[in-house]
Scaffold this motif. Structure first.
Motif, mmCIF file in Angstrom:
data_model
loop_
_atom_site.group_PDB
_atom_site.id
_atom_site.type_symbol
_atom_site.label_atom_id
_atom_site.label_comp_id
_atom_site.label_asym_id
_atom_site.label_seq_id
_atom_site.Cartn_x
_atom_site.Cartn_y
_atom_site.Cartn_z
ATOM 1 N N GLN A 191 0.842 -1.207 0.000
ATOM 2 C CA GLN A 191 0.000 0.000 0.000
ATOM 3 C C GLN A 191 0.875 1.253 0.000
ATOM 4 O OE1 GLN A 191 -3.235 0.232 -0.263
ATOM 5 N NE2 GLN A 191 -3.837 -1.889 0.023
ATOM 6 N N ALA A 192 1.958 1.204 0.781
ATOM 7 C CA ALA A 192 2.859 2.364 0.858
ATOM 8 C C ALA A 192 3.520 2.607 -0.495
ATOM 9 C CB ALA A 192 3.912 2.132 1.938
ATOM 10 N N LEU A 193 3.992 1.540 -1.138
ATOM 11 C CA LEU A 193 4.678 1.694 -2.428
ATOM 12 C C LEU A 193 3.718 2.231 -3.491
ATOM 13 C CD1 LEU A 193 6.822 -1.578 -2.358
ATOM 14 C CD2 LEU A 193 7.646 0.758 -2.026
ATOM 15 N N LEU A 194 2.462 1.794 -3.400
ATOM 16 C CA LEU A 194 1.449 2.331 -4.326
ATOM 17 C C LEU A 194 1.282 3.823 -4.126
ATOM 18 C CD1 LEU A 194 -1.545 -0.188 -4.333
ATOM 19 C CD2 LEU A 194 -0.393 0.754 -6.337
ATOM 20 N N ASP A 195 1.456 4.264 -2.884
ATOM 21 C CA ASP A 195 1.307 5.676 -2.523
ATOM 22 C C ASP A 195 2.655 6.400 -2.634
ATOM 23 O OD1 ASP A 195 -0.243 7.838 -1.708
ATOM 24 O OD2 ASP A 195 0.366 7.586 0.380
ATOM 25 N N GLN A 196 3.632 5.765 -3.303
ATOM 26 C CA GLN A 196 4.954 6.355 -3.542
ATOM 27 C C GLN A 196 5.720 6.618 -2.247
ATOM 28 O OE1 GLN A 196 5.722 6.594 -7.015
ATOM 29 N NE2 GLN A 196 3.792 5.476 -6.935
ATOM 30 N N GLN A 197 5.424 5.828 -1.212
ATOM 31 C CA GLN A 197 6.151 5.917 0.045
ATOM 32 C C GLN A 197 6.918 4.612 0.231
ATOM 33 O OE1 GLN A 197 4.874 8.591 2.635
ATOM 34 N NE2 GLN A 197 4.281 9.385 0.647
ATOM 35 N N THR A 198 8.082 4.695 0.865
ATOM 36 C CA THR A 198 8.844 3.462 1.079
ATOM 37 C C THR A 198 8.550 2.850 2.447
ATOM 38 O OG1 THR A 198 10.697 4.796 1.809
ATOM 39 C CG2 THR A 198 10.753 4.037 -0.469
ATOM 40 N N LYS A 199 8.091 3.678 3.394
ATOM 41 C CA LYS A 199 7.870 3.173 4.750
ATOM 42 C C LYS A 199 6.389 3.192 5.088
ATOM 43 C CE LYS A 199 12.346 4.775 6.299
ATOM 44 N NZ LYS A 199 13.115 5.344 7.387
ATOM 45 N N PRO A 200 5.786 2.024 5.321
ATOM 46 C CA PRO A 200 4.352 2.014 5.631
ATOM 47 C C PRO A 200 4.032 2.632 6.993
ATOM 48 C CG PRO A 200 5.263 -0.212 5.758
ATOM 49 C CD PRO A 200 6.359 0.676 5.259
ATOM 50 N N GLY A 201 3.063 3.523 6.989
ATOM 51 C CA GLY A 201 2.598 4.125 8.233
ATOM 52 C C GLY A 201 1.316 3.449 8.692
#
Lengths: 175, 73
Positions: free
Chosen positions: A25-35
């Motif tokens: 989900q994080a990578l889909l949102d262009q983030q590397t670290k899931p919050g």
């Protein structure tokens, strides 16, 4: 003893799956670290269905969470005078980021969630999506809290709904 | 970003801190696009790091997962 061990192994598999889904989900949102917000989105993935059920019991539409997360970022930027449009908005990318190499590294809110899950693991058996809902609904500040506010969801009601859902699911669980 | 108004910092800490988080996310997105573009133009990691004002190791550690391919738009 065997049932306890089996339940523990199941919990570990569920936790691993949750972490992988949250990272996706994080990578889909262009983030590397899931919050915490990505863990919550991962929990809403219809595996055991309890996270969605908790939302529905609280009168909330689970499908409205992702747009609410995006909107709280836009509203926050708007509040300081920045308005983004179209493809300039983060999160409008279609392809996920490549997964970073190295050990699993959640964002601080994701770490807090995992620590709470670990601290309450004796009460899981099995670990359910609604456990993630109960913990994230209890986070007073942050992305999840702001998204729930936008959805007009009372976090206290959502937390209670998650706890009721957990109780119902556990009473039906074998062993 | 095609509309940029005068920045005003909200008095309410909750709103101001939410803006900080959103700005960081926006900065990350701009950085990712800029680094992808630099890599496509054959920039070295040393050059990217210098332009970002960070060490080469820091730039590589944080951003090396970005491919030199197209933007994911």
């Amino acid at each position: 003893m065997f049932n306890g061990l089996k339940a523990r192994l199941n919990d570990m598999a569920t936790l691993r799956s949750l972490c992988e889904q949250a990272e996706r989900q994080a990578l889909l949102d262009q983030q590397t670290k899931p919050g915490a917000e990505q863990f919550l989105l991962a929990a809403l993935d219809p595996k055991d269905g309890t996270a969605r059920l908790a939302f529905e019991k609280a009168g909330a539409d689970p499908a409205a969470l992702r747009p609410a997360i995006a909107r709280q970022y836009e509203d926050a930027l708007h509040s300081i005078g920045i308005r983004l449009t179209g493809g300039t908005r983060p999160g409008t990318e279609r392809r996920p980021l490549p997964a970073p190499a190295g050990i699993y590294d959640p964002a601080p809110s994701g770490q807090a969630l995992m620590q709470e899950l670990a601290a309450s693991r004796k009460d899981h058996r099995p670990l359910l999506g609604a456990h993630v809902v109960a913990i994230t609904a209890g986070m007073e500040h942050g992305v999840v809290a702001r998204a729930l506010r936008l959805m007009a969801v009372d976090p206290g009601i959502l937390k209670s709904a998650a706890e009721v859902t957990i109780k119902g699911a556990l009473s039906r669980a074998p062993g | 970003m095609n509309d940029l108004f005068d920045l005003s910092i909200p008095e309410d800490p909750e709103a101001a801190l939410a803006a900080v988080v959103a700005l960081r996310r926006l900065a990350d997105a701009i950085e990712q696009r800029a680094v992808r573009s630099a890599l496509r133009q054959q920039w070295s990691w040393a050059r990217i790091a210098q332009a970002l004002g960070v060490s080469k190791q820091a730039a590589h550690k944080r951003l090396s997962h970005l491919s030199a391919g197209e933007d994911p738009i």
